[in-house]
Design a protein around this motif. Structure first.
Motif, PDB file in Angstrom:
ATOM      1  N   TYR A   1       0.933  -1.057   0.192  1.00 47.09           N
ATOM      2  CA  TYR A   1       0.109   0.099  -0.114  1.00 47.09           C
ATOM      3  C   TYR A   1       0.988   1.244  -0.017  1.00 47.09           C
ATOM      4  CZ  TYR A   1       0.839   0.862   4.813  1.00 47.09           C
ATOM      5  OH  TYR A   1       1.383   0.980   6.187  1.00 47.09           O
ATOM      6  N   ASP A   2       0.480   2.042  -0.506  1.00 48.31           N
ATOM      7  CA  ASP A   2       1.260   3.393  -0.757  1.00 48.31           C
ATOM      8  C   ASP A   2       0.255   4.757  -0.901  1.00 48.31           C
ATOM      9  OD1 ASP A   2       3.704   4.575  -0.170  1.00 48.31           O
ATOM     10  OD2 ASP A   2       4.439   4.271  -2.393  1.00 48.31           O
ATOM     11  N   ARG A   3       1.113   6.034  -1.032  1.00 49.15           N
ATOM     12  CA  ARG A   3       0.533   6.975  -1.384  1.00 49.15           C
ATOM     13  C   ARG A   3      -0.115   7.194  -2.913  1.00 49.15           C
ATOM     14  NH1 ARG A   3       2.735  11.229  -4.246  1.00 49.15           N
ATOM     15  NH2 ARG A   3       1.809  13.342  -4.101  1.00 49.15           N
TER      16      ARG A   3
ATOM     17  N   SER B   1       6.726   5.093  -0.637  1.00 53.86           N
ATOM     18  CA  SER B   1       6.589   6.484   0.188  1.00 53.86           C
ATOM     19  C   SER B   1       6.111   6.219   1.679  1.00 53.86           C
ATOM     20  CB  SER B   1       5.793   7.138  -0.909  1.00 53.86           C
ATOM     21  OG  SER B   1       5.811   8.637  -0.189  1.00 53.86           O
ATOM     22  N   HIS B   2       4.982   5.522   1.674  1.00 54.54           N
ATOM     23  CA  HIS B   2       4.411   5.166   3.121  1.00 54.54           C
ATOM     24  C   HIS B   2       5.689   4.507   3.776  1.00 54.54           C
ATOM     25  CE1 HIS B   2       1.064   7.662   2.310  1.00 54.54           C
ATOM     26  NE2 HIS B   2       0.321   6.864   2.157  1.00 54.54           N
TER      27      HIS B   2
ATOM     28  N   ARG C   1      14.989   6.892   5.873  1.00 55.48           N
ATOM     29  CA  ARG C   1      14.498   5.632   5.861  1.00 55.48           C
ATOM     30  C   ARG C   1      15.431   4.498   5.606  1.00 55.48           C
ATOM     31  NH1 ARG C   1       9.626   4.849   3.243  1.00 55.48           N
ATOM     32  NH2 ARG C   1       8.772   6.585   4.705  1.00 55.48           N
TER      33      ARG C   1
END
Ligand SMILES: [Zn+2]
Length: 239
Positions: free
Chosen positions: A106-108, A155-156, A208
């Motif tokens: 899942y992500d932006r 990203s997330h 990150r």
């Protein structure tokens, strides 16, 4: 040509941002790695599909990838449907990789989760003998099921199931990322600012990698998730 690892990515630059260090690590170890971009990123605010194609080629050379192709699915609108699944499945059968690296679960960006499920489903379907496909020369393809599908983090923030030590390949990853000159922070650019062109984006990318690396006693790391439990042959395989 048979590949050891096939990286599937919704957009040109997803592979570099999510697992560029892991690609560089494995090509340096002598494994054959290919990158398949699903779309040309034609909805991207900055640059054009042609500039991104050129950037993608340069970046693949930096990472030591043996192959980079673009499936020309529709940026923003491609679906995890039978047409796309067959397109991706044919590439998997063509290159017969043991490992698939795919988008974040899942992500932006809405294409990333779609890319993740498309890659996963195509990897499964590819092993079913009754789905008959032909290669570009019209020859019947053999079924092929990769051993594993691992999803890189984009990203997330996602809590990874395992982390790859990319400390020795961080510089190469950043060189590959920066090959996408049209996409990231460039003080000389007059194009509109985007989520990924702000100077803070590359700082986040480094932070990150430092965080993931720190967790395994390394300088830099890339995190991955897997739908099944990852296994090891010996406890000493773990860092
Ligand atoms: Zn993307």
């Amino acid at each position: 040509m048979k590949l050891d690892i096939l990286v599937l990515a919704a957009h040109p630059d997803d592979a570099e941002l999510g697992c560029g260090g892991t690609i560089a690590l494995h090509t340096s170890l002598g494994h054959k790695v290919g990158i398949i971009d699903f779309t040309r990123g034609e909805l991207g605010t900055r640059g054009t599909p042609d500039t991104r194609e050129e950037e993608a080629k340069q970046s693949a050379d930096i990472l030591g990838a043996s192959v980079r192709e673009n499936l020309q699915l529709k940026d923003g609108f491609f679906q995890n449907d039978p047409v796309s699944q067959l397109t991706v499945l044919k590439v998997i059968r063509q290159y017969q990789p043991r490992i698939i690296l795919a988008n974040a679960i899942y992500d932006r960006h809405i294409d990333h989760a779609k890319g993740a499920s498309l890659a996963y489903d195509a990897s499964f379907l590819s092993g079913l003998a009754k789905i008959e496909t032909l290669d570009v020369h019209g020859r019947k393809q053999s079924p092929w099921r990769p051993d594993a599908v691992y999803h890189y983090v984009q990203s997330h923030f996602i809590l990874p199931d395992f982390v790859v030590d990319i400390s020795s390949h961080w510089e190469t990853k950043m060189k590959a990322v920066k090959a996408f000159k049209s996409q990231f922070f460039n003080p000389a650019s007059h194009e509109p600012e985007t989520y990924i062109s702000k100077p803070g984006f590359l700082k986040m990318l480094e932070a990150r990698a430092v965080e993931y690396g720190h967790a395994i006693g390394a300088t830099y790391g890339e995190g991955f998730t897997v739908r099944r439990f990852p296994g090891v042959s010996s406890l000493f395989d773990l860092k």
